[in-house]
Write a protein that holds these residues in place. Structure first.
Motif: not given
Length: 171
Positions: A88-90, A95-97, A121-123
């Motif tokens: 999920a977007s965090s 754009i971090g998950l 997870n920093a994409v």
């Protein structure tokens, strides 16, 4: 962009008594059949396909199948594992998950074993590090970290191939 809201309810009072000897006890690892701890390195590619008829993930609904983890970056390479979980977007600034994934191994000596990943997870960072927080079967009591690097990303479709190097202590 997907936003995830989670509500957690905590009771106003919790009564826990530690006086009882049946509540907890100390164990030796040998009592559970645990032997000397090992450090393993696993290497695989995660295929996160969100486009087309054979997608492995969808943005807010159930996917048609789980995400394959392959020996190589080609989708046609040997599948060694399957991933199940969610992200999920965090982050509002990048754009971090938030990743909540279980990797189900289907090959070799780890067949039937799992590893659990929980972390950010920093994409668009070159290499991301996420904690291994547990596992099952051969990875029972697992702990370690996974280093992820994007191998390829199609910005039009959102399809990605991510290389993982996992370092895990286990018994």
């Amino acid at each position: 962009m997907v936003f995830l809201s989670i509500f957690i309810w905590f009771p106003s009072s919790v009564n826990v008594s530690f006086a009882s000897s049946s509540f907890s006890r100390s164990l030796l690892p040998e009592e559970l059949g645990l032997k000397k701890q090992k450090l393993s390195h696993l290497h695989f590619y995660f295929h996160d396909i969100v486009s087309g008829r054979n997608s492995t993930a969808v943005r807010v609904a159930k996917a048609k199948m789980t995400d394959p983890l392959n020996e190589g970056p080609e989708l046609s390479s040997k599948i060694v594992d399957l991933a199940r979980g969610l992200y999920a977007s965090s982050s509002l600034s990048e754009i971090g998950l938030l990743m909540v994934k279980n990797y189900f191994f289907t090959e070799g000596k780890y067949n039937g074993s799992t590893l659990s990943v929980l972390g950010g997870n920093a994409v668009f960072s070159g290499v991301r590090e996420m904690p291994i927080v547990g596992g099952r079967r051969l990875f029972r009591f697992a702990r370690g970290y996974a280093r992820a690097r994007t191998h390829s990303l199609d910005l039009q479709t959102g399809d990605a191939v991510v290389e993982y190097n996992v370092y895990v202590f286990h018994y």
